[in-house]
Write a protein that holds these residues in place. Structure first.
Motif, PDB file in Angstrom:
ATOM      1  N   UNK A 103       0.885  -1.161   0.000  1.00 59.99           N
ATOM      2  CA  UNK A 103       0.000   0.000   0.000  1.00 59.99           C
ATOM      3  C   UNK A 103       0.923   1.211   0.000  1.00 59.99           C
ATOM      4  N   UNK A 104       0.375   2.411  -0.113  1.00 59.25           N
ATOM      5  CA  UNK A 104       1.242   3.590  -0.002  1.00 59.25           C
ATOM      6  C   UNK A 104       1.918   3.695   1.377  1.00 59.25           C
ATOM      7  N   UNK A 105       1.411   2.953   2.383  1.00 62.06           N
ATOM      8  CA  UNK A 105       1.950   3.039   3.738  1.00 62.06           C
ATOM      9  C   UNK A 105       3.092   2.066   4.001  1.00 62.06           C
ATOM     10  N   UNK A 106       3.056   0.868   3.391  1.00 62.92           N
ATOM     11  CA  UNK A 106       4.044  -0.170   3.706  1.00 62.92           C
ATOM     12  C   UNK A 106       3.892  -1.316   2.710  1.00 62.92           C
ATOM     13  N   UNK A 107       4.728  -2.316   2.865  1.00 63.65           N
ATOM     14  CA  UNK A 107       4.634  -3.519   2.048  1.00 63.65           C
ATOM     15  C   UNK A 107       4.906  -4.739   2.909  1.00 63.65           C
ATOM     16  N   UNK A 108       4.579  -5.933   2.397  1.00 61.52           N
ATOM     17  CA  UNK A 108       4.792  -7.147   3.168  1.00 61.52           C
ATOM     18  C   UNK A 108       4.731  -8.380   2.301  1.00 61.52           C
ATOM     19  N   UNK A 109       5.011  -9.514   2.936  1.00 57.28           N
ATOM     20  CA  UNK A 109       4.947 -10.812   2.267  1.00 57.28           C
ATOM     21  C   UNK A 109       4.241 -11.795   3.184  1.00 57.28           C
ATOM     22  N   UNK A 110       3.702 -12.851   2.597  1.00 57.02           N
ATOM     23  CA  UNK A 110       3.022 -13.864   3.378  1.00 57.02           C
ATOM     24  C   UNK A 110       2.831 -15.129   2.570  1.00 57.02           C
TER      25      UNK A 110
ATOM     26  N   UNK B  35       0.236 -10.730  16.147  1.00 59.69           N
ATOM     27  CA  UNK B  35       1.472 -10.247  16.763  1.00 59.69           C
ATOM     28  C   UNK B  35       1.410  -8.737  16.911  1.00 59.69           C
ATOM     29  N   UNK B  36       1.666  -8.272  18.107  1.00 63.17           N
ATOM     30  CA  UNK B  36       1.695  -6.828  18.371  1.00 63.17           C
ATOM     31  C   UNK B  36       3.045  -6.268  17.942  1.00 63.17           C
ATOM     32  N   UNK B  37       3.106  -4.955  17.810  1.00 60.00           N
ATOM     33  CA  UNK B  37       4.403  -4.347  17.588  1.00 60.00           C
ATOM     34  C   UNK B  37       4.401  -3.199  16.616  1.00 60.00           C
ATOM     35  N   UNK B  38       3.981  -3.434  15.389  1.00 59.94           N
ATOM     36  CA  UNK B  38       4.031  -2.359  14.403  1.00 59.94           C
ATOM     37  C   UNK B  38       2.717  -2.302  13.632  1.00 59.94           C
ATOM     38  N   UNK B  39       2.549  -1.206  12.905  1.00 62.37           N
ATOM     39  CA  UNK B  39       1.340  -1.033  12.102  1.00 62.37           C
ATOM     40  C   UNK B  39       1.316  -2.021  10.940  1.00 62.37           C
ATOM     41  N   UNK B  40       0.126  -2.304  10.449  1.00 62.04           N
ATOM     42  CA  UNK B  40      -0.038  -3.154   9.272  1.00 62.04           C
ATOM     43  C   UNK B  40       0.112  -2.293   8.016  1.00 62.04           C
ATOM     44  N   UNK B  41      -0.007  -2.909   6.849  1.00 61.40           N
ATOM     45  CA  UNK B  41       0.064  -2.149   5.602  1.00 61.40           C
ATOM     46  C   UNK B  41      -1.134  -1.218   5.440  1.00 61.40           C
ATOM     47  N   UNK B  42      -2.146  -1.383   6.286  1.00 67.54           N
ATOM     48  CA  UNK B  42      -3.299  -0.484   6.302  1.00 67.54           C
ATOM     49  C   UNK B  42      -3.190   0.548   7.424  1.00 67.54           C
ATOM     50  N   UNK B  43      -2.053   0.627   8.079  1.00 67.29           N
ATOM     51  CA  UNK B  43      -1.873   1.600   9.154  1.00 67.29           C
ATOM     52  C   UNK B  43      -2.227   1.001  10.497  1.00 67.29           C
TER      53      UNK B  43
END
Length: 135
Positions: A13-20, A59-67
């Motif tokens: 997303x414009x906020x972040x990226x990820x893999x799964x 898992x807690x800790x950081x924002x998701x790709x949706x903020x």
């Protein structure tokens, strides 16, 4: 066509990226990444597919790709002409954020050939020798 199987997922997303990892079987879709699990249903029509997927943080800790949004319902639309699918997803809870993703079908590795002879006995004398160091 989106086939039943296991897929490597990459998304941004414009906020972040990820893999799964995503699994598709019998009209169901589920998977996980480092922050979320997801599950839902999908409909396949030729090379096109749609899915509705619910997400849940594990898992807690950081924002998701949706903020800061954790539990979302994603509406997904995509195409899969071969072993690679591309898709977009939106969530009503995160209005204005569009996720773009790619699914790559994983294939089992080629089977190893079976050994035909006996396994040789372990012999420490056949191991390479380390060079001697002066003290």
């Amino acid at each position: 066509m989106l086939k039943d199987g296991t897929y490597t997922a990459w998304y941004k997303t414009p906020l972040d990226q990820g893999t799964g990892i995503v699994h598709v079987a019998d009209g169901q879709i589920w998977g996980r990444d480092s922050l979320m699990t997801y599950h839902g249903s999908c409909k396949i029509d030729g090379d096109r597919f749609t899915a509705t997927v619910s997400t849940k943080r594990h898992t807690e800790g950081r924002d998701t790709v949706f903020g800061t949004y954790d539990d979302l319902t994603l509406d997904i639309e995509g195409t899969c002409p071969d072993k690679i699918a591309t898709y977009t997803a939106t969530a009503g809870q995160a209005r204005g954020v569009v996720l773009q993703g790619t699914l790559i079908l994983t294939e089992p590795s080629a089977a190893r050939s079976e050994r035909t002879g006996p396994i040789p006995a372990f012999s420490p004398g056949r191991l390479p020798k380390l060079p001697k160091q002066s003290r």
